[in-house]
Design a protein around this motif. Structure first.
Motif, PDB file in Angstrom:
ATOM      1  N   LEU A 169       0.837  -1.205   0.000  1.00 13.41           N
ATOM      2  CA  LEU A 169       0.000   0.000   0.000  1.00 13.41           C
ATOM      3  C   LEU A 169       0.874   1.258   0.000  1.00 13.41           C
ATOM      4  O   LEU A 169       0.443   2.314  -0.491  1.00 13.41           O
ATOM      5  N   ALA A 196       1.694   2.179  -3.508  1.00 14.77           N
ATOM      6  CA  ALA A 196       0.419   2.414  -4.194  1.00 14.77           C
ATOM      7  C   ALA A 196      -0.181   3.761  -3.807  1.00 14.77           C
ATOM      8  O   ALA A 196      -0.689   4.502  -4.668  1.00 14.77           O
ATOM      9  N   SER A 212      -1.955  -6.777  -5.814  1.00 18.09           N
ATOM     10  CA  SER A 212      -1.978  -5.482  -6.502  1.00 18.09           C
ATOM     11  C   SER A 212      -3.143  -4.630  -6.012  1.00 18.09           C
ATOM     12  O   SER A 212      -4.231  -5.142  -5.727  1.00 18.09           O
ATOM     13  N   TRP A 213      -2.895  -3.310  -5.959  1.00 16.37           N
ATOM     14  CA  TRP A 213      -3.924  -2.349  -5.587  1.00 16.37           C
ATOM     15  C   TRP A 213      -4.545  -1.672  -6.816  1.00 16.37           C
ATOM     16  O   TRP A 213      -5.365  -0.761  -6.663  1.00 16.37           O
ATOM     17  N   TYR A 243      -8.248  -1.082  -7.084  1.00 15.50           N
ATOM     18  CA  TYR A 243      -8.880  -0.452  -5.924  1.00 15.50           C
ATOM     19  C   TYR A 243      -8.526   1.039  -5.858  1.00 15.50           C
ATOM     20  O   TYR A 243      -8.227   1.578  -4.798  1.00 15.50           O
ATOM     21  N   LEU A 279      -7.968   3.951  -2.774  1.00 13.92           N
ATOM     22  CA  LEU A 279      -6.750   4.756  -2.661  1.00 13.92           C
ATOM     23  C   LEU A 279      -7.088   6.245  -2.659  1.00 13.92           C
ATOM     24  O   LEU A 279      -6.505   7.024  -1.890  1.00 13.92           O
ATOM     25  N   LEU A 317     -11.937  -1.015   3.325  1.00 17.21           N
ATOM     26  CA  LEU A 317     -10.802  -1.938   3.258  1.00 17.21           C
ATOM     27  C   LEU A 317     -11.228  -3.340   3.662  1.00 17.21           C
ATOM     28  O   LEU A 317     -10.821  -4.329   3.038  1.00 17.21           O
TER      29      LEU A 317
END
Length: 318
Positions: free
Chosen positions: A50, A53, A107-108, A111, A115, A160
């Motif tokens: 995170l 990201a 992977s973010w 999302y 973020l 989350l």
């Protein structure tokens, strides 16, 4: 990484699944336990990832603002401190970190809404404003900021929680512990250490070879509880006066059987330690009355099984 409280919880969840589905074999139970343990380390990696990201999200905003038809002076010359933070760059450039995250396909990217919302929340906080206005630069300051984000912004985030539930059934209830592990990693990095994938079990972090294996502990705990379930479950029902056997909560039953299994499997483990552990777990996974029920039942049944010679302890049980 995983301490014994967490390992007990993971073994309890598997035993609970077995209590709900008696067709589960021992091999399947042990496989579930192994998958569950490794999943916590994957969650730790996901949360560590995170950091770059969220940094990328901030960079994207700056680029979008600069690309406006008529950007302001502030948009043309933004404060780049967060975007250029050393911590994100360090992780991006660490081949072991990149490999560990890539191997698990974490992977973010999908999302981006989370973020955006997270950065909105973080950028409005006093600790972030203080960070951006400070003349102090460097890894320690960046680590302090992200530690604050991990501690204050993520544990209670329903958004989350929904993401994690969607990604893995094994990540339920592991977020807080994984974030603690992230903060431990950041503290180590602040002291000058490089990033390292944490050993899966706490015992693997010990320098002494005499430290008992946590993997062996939790495997033996689950195996003993599984094999003794058909013997101990009826014993719990027979000694329950206030509840009919078919009204016993499966969570309480699994906790008590596992407590008895631990008492049997580990003669040197003090009885009070075992009882306290399962009483503590019952606070989070069972009913408000379970604490006293689990405590009293384990105390009574361990004494009975010791007297019958079914359980052998190295201490005197009064």
């Amino acid at each position: 990484m995983l301490n014994r409280r967490i390992l007990r919880i993971k073994a309890f969840k598997v035993l609970y699944s077995f209590a709900e589905d008696p067709s589960m074999t021992l091999a399947e139970a042990e496989s579930q336990l192994e998958i569950s343990c490794e999943a916590t380390r994957s969650l730790y990696l996901f949360m560590m990832s995170l950091i770059p990201a969220l940094t990328d999200e901030a960079a994207s905003r700056i680029e979008a603002a600069r690309g406006k038809f008529n950007p302001t002076e502030e948009e043309l010359n933004p404060n780049m401190k967060f975007v250029e933070n050393t911590l994100a760059a360090t992780l991006r450039e660490d081949p072991d970190f990149v490999k560990a995250v890539s191997k698990r396909k974490l992977s973010w990217e999908q999302y981006d809404a989370f973020l955006r919302n997270l950065f909105n929340a973080v950028s409005s906080k006093d600790y972030f404003i203080d960070y951006m206005s400070s003349d102090d630069h460097g890894l320690k300051q960046d680590i302090k900021l992200f530690s604050k984000i991990f501690e204050e912004e993520l544990v209670d985030s329903q958004e989350l929680s929904d993401i994690l539930e969607d990604l893995s059934i094994w990540w339920n209830d592991d977020l807080a512990y994984s974030l603690t592990c992230c903060c431990d990693t950041l503290k180590a990095m602040a002291s000058g250490k490089g990033w390292e994938l944490p050993p899966l079990y706490r015992s693997e972090m010990a320098s002494s070879a005499s430290v008992e294996s946590d993997k062996a502990f939790v495997t033996k705990l689950l195996r003993t509880s599984y094999l003794c379930f058909d013997k101990y479950a009826p014993l719990v029902a027979q000694n329950t006066q206030q509840w009919e056997s078919d009204r016993l909560f499966t969570t309480d039953l699994a906790l008590i059987v596992m407590g008895l299994g631990e008492a049997k499997a580990f003669p040197a483990m003090p009885v009070r330690v075992t009882i306290n552990e399962y009483v503590e777990i019952s606070k989070y996974y069972s009913t408000p009355k379970s604490r006293s029920f689990v405590n009293g039942m384990l105390d009574r049944l361990i004494k009975k099984l010791v007297a019958d010679g079914e359980i052998v302890k190295n201490e005197i049980i009064c």
